[in-house]
Structure formats: C-alpha cells, structure tokens
Write a protein that holds these residues in place. Structure first.
Motif, PDB file in Angstrom:
ATOM      1  N   TYR A 211       0.828  -1.203   0.000  1.00  0.00           N
ATOM      2  CA  TYR A 211       0.000   0.000   0.000  1.00  0.00           C
ATOM      3  C   TYR A 211       0.862   1.252   0.000  1.00  0.00           C
ATOM      4  CZ  TYR A 211      -3.383   3.475   1.587  1.00  0.00           C
ATOM      5  OH  TYR A 211      -4.162   4.602   1.701  1.00  0.00           O
TER       6      TYR A 211
ATOM      7  N   GLU B 276       1.011   4.191  -2.925  1.00  0.00           N
ATOM      8  CA  GLU B 276       0.841   5.614  -2.647  1.00  0.00           C
ATOM      9  C   GLU B 276       2.039   6.423  -3.166  1.00  0.00           C
ATOM     10  OE1 GLU B 276      -1.652   7.360  -1.389  1.00  0.00           O
ATOM     11  OE2 GLU B 276      -2.923   5.582  -1.309  1.00  0.00           O
TER      12      GLU B 276
ATOM     13  N   ARG C 270     -10.208  12.899  -7.568  1.00  0.00           N
ATOM     14  CA  ARG C 270      -9.412  11.695  -7.788  1.00  0.00           C
ATOM     15  C   ARG C 270      -9.691  11.100  -9.168  1.00  0.00           C
ATOM     16  NH1 ARG C 270      -9.034   6.511  -3.640  1.00  0.00           N
ATOM     17  NH2 ARG C 270      -7.610   5.262  -4.893  1.00  0.00           N
TER      18      ARG C 270
ATOM     19  N   GLY D 241      -3.693   8.341  -5.205  1.00  0.00           N
ATOM     20  CA  GLY D 241      -4.114   7.466  -4.134  1.00  0.00           C
ATOM     21  C   GLY D 241      -4.840   8.258  -3.061  1.00  0.00           C
TER      22      GLY D 241
ATOM     23  N   PHE E 218      -3.602   9.616  -0.160  1.00  0.00           N
ATOM     24  CA  PHE E 218      -2.873  10.829   0.200  1.00  0.00           C
ATOM     25  C   PHE E 218      -2.783  11.787  -0.984  1.00  0.00           C
ATOM     26  CE2 PHE E 218      -1.293   7.668   3.228  1.00  0.00           C
ATOM     27  CZ  PHE E 218      -1.494   8.345   4.420  1.00  0.00           C
TER      28      PHE E 218
END
Length: 345
Positions: A112, A116, A235, A246, A248
C-alpha cells in the motif's frame, strides 16, 4: 359640407381636478419580497468543505499528529510482536498461523505504501509536463515542445482508448516546426477525449452534491457528502488525465484545488454565478433546500474546473474550456428545463 371620408376628431373637455395618471407619475411597483425574507442560497456546504480542505496545518499540529501516529505505530508493533511470541510459546501451531497472518499484513502494508508513493510520483510527473509545456510556449522552444510530446506519449502509453490519438498525433506532427502549433496539435488530439471524460465526472458529482443537499436535512451531513463527493471527483479527474491519485494524493489535490478556489474567490457565490444559473433563486422560492442544492452543485462544477486546471497536462489553448453554466445546465437539466407552452403544441 364636410367630407364623410375624412376622420372625425372629437375633442374631450379637460376635467378640473388632479392630473391624470401617466407612466411618469405612476407609483413604483411594490416589492413582493417580505422584509424579513431569508437571504438567497449561498452554497453553505460547499463553502465550508472548501475552507476545511484548504485550512493550513500549523507546525505544532503537524508535530502533534506525527508524534501521536508514531507512538500508535510503535505500540501496535510492540503488541503484535508480544502477541505472536507469546502464542508461539504457548501453542506452536497457532503461533505459526499468527506469524503467517502478521507477515501477510506487513506485506500488504508495504504494498500500500509503495502504491501511494507511485501515485505521488505520477502526480509529480504531470506537474513536470505542465511546467515544461508552459516554458515551451513562453520561449517558443521547439525542442521543449517535442519533449512534451514524448512525455505525453510515455504518460499515456498504457491507455488503449488513446492508441488511435497517439498514432494520429505522430503522423500529423512530423512536419510541424512551431512550438505552439505542436502543443496545440497535441491538445486537440490527446486532450479532447480526456476532456469529455472529465466533463462527465464533473456532471456526475454535481448531480450527487445537489441531490444530497436537497434531500438530506441533517446538519453537516451535506458538508460531509459534498467533501466526499468532491474528493472522489478530483481523484477520478486525476485518473482521467493520467494522475492515478491514491488516498494521500487525492487529499493533496483537494487541498491544492481548494486553496486555488479560495485564493481566486471562485468559491464565493456572486451575481455572476446566480445570473448564470437562472434557477437557484427560482427553485429557492419553492424550497430553500433545493435552492441550496443548485448552488452547491454549481460550486462543485467550479471545483471540477479547478481540478482540471491542476490535473490537465496541457493548458487550454486550441480547445475551449467548459463553463460552469454549461456543466450545471447539463447536469441538472430537469431543474433548468422550461415548461412547454401547451397552446403551442
């Protein structure tokens, strides 16, 4: 003897008394609005969501949250190590299962984090293309313009829907010797389908925010829905233009867009927005919640346009940027549709 074909002029005697009424002496039309009528809808949910997103983080607050998250991570890792070690000592089979699950968890966490980081790197790549294109247009540098096309080709290499556009661009720009003409050709060929996809995302978010504001009567619920819808819209717009943001990265984009809106005053509801809508005030006569929904939808469209400016690799030159009026009219067509005159069939 008078001629019967001539018009007959009959003079009326002037009556004595006050002067007859005329448009110049008529009293002004009374204002139908009540003196204590509520103000027009201002899009409170969207304005509050934008201010929350653009709120600057203080160094003390960042230090507090960094320490708190670090302490929580240390406490969790220490507890996990003690739990697995104790389980292995008491029951080797259950300890082995717990150790395997802990390894799966750590691998997923590392994956993950890598995703990111790759998303943030892709956003920085889009920013670099934007700056390079601006420099090429300002300096009329053909080498920089050709470098922009190369960067765009690498950015959209895996996009099957842009295969024909990339092929067409490579065939038509071989003989172009001007930097601005080269970038304009790239915009017309590559950005046109992406602009249509981004427009659909803005219209969908506009409908969602307007509907939620109109139908959800709970306090601050419309703010939460507006904030979540706008983060998701930004997004998706970043993904349309190749950003792949992602969690963040999406929040970073939301902060950048909200800061841009507040700096330019575009999040405020002015006469230009109300005039362009031509519906928020009328709908608010029937229901103030629906009026707020229309205005929040219009402000969402403004956020979408700002997100396009942030995420689009090339500036608007050869193509015309969409307007808030066209986006809101297309997204909320039922609100703005005029009733047909039944006498006209």
């Amino acid at each position: 003897m008078s001629d019967a074909r001539k018009p007959v002029l009959m003079e009326l005697e002037q009556e004595e008394g006050p002067q007859t009424a005329s448009p110049a002496t008529a009293p002004p039309v009374p204002d139908l609005e009540a003196p204590d009528a509520p103000p027009p809808p201002q899009g409170r949910a969207m304005q509050l969501a934008a201010r929350l997103s653009a709120k600057r983080r203080s160094p003390l607050g960042m230090l507090f949250w960094t320490g708190l998250l670090g302490l929580a991570a240390l406490a969790f890792s220490t507890w996990l190590y003690g739990f697995v070690s104790g389980l292995i000592a008491s029951s080797p089979v259950l300890g082995a299962v717990a150790f395997a699950l802990a390894c799966v968890f750590l691998i997923a966490l590392v994956g993950y984090v890598l995703v990111e980081l790759m998303a943030l790197s892709r956003l920085r790549k889009v920013d670099q293309i934007q700056r390079r294109a601006a420099n090429a247009l300002e300096a009329q540098d053909l080498a920089d313009a050709q470098g922009v096309l190369g960067d765009l080709g690498r950015l959209y290499r895996g996009r099957d829907e842009l295969t024909w556009a990339r092929t067409q661009l490579s065939e038509t720009t071989g003989e172009v010797l001007d930097a601005d003409a080269l970038i304009d050709a790239a915009e017309r060929t590559l950005m046109a389908p992406l602009d249509r996809a981004a427009r659909l995302e803005i219209e969908a978010a506009t409908r969602q925010v307007a509907t939620a504001t109109a139908l959800v009567p709970l306090a601050l619920a419309d703010v939460v829905v507006a904030l979540a819808s706008n983060v998701a819209m930004i997004r998706r717009i970043a993904q349309v233009y190749g950003g792949r943001a992602g969690a963040f990265g999406s929040w970073r984009l939301m902060r950048a867009v909200a800061t841009h809106l507040l700096a330019t005053g575009a999040v405020a509801v002015g006469d230009d927005l109300i005039g362009s809508l031509a519906g928020g005030g009328l709908v608010s006569k029937v229901s103030r919640r629906f009026g707020e929904g229309v205005v929040n939808g219009a402000l969402t469209a403004r956020v979408g346009l700002a997100a396009i400016e942030v995420c689009r690799p090339l500036p608007y030159r050869a193509l015309k940027a969409p307007s808030v009026t066209s986006l809101v009219t297309s997204a909320l067509g039922g609100v703005f549709s005029k009733p047909k005159n039944l006498s006209q069939g």
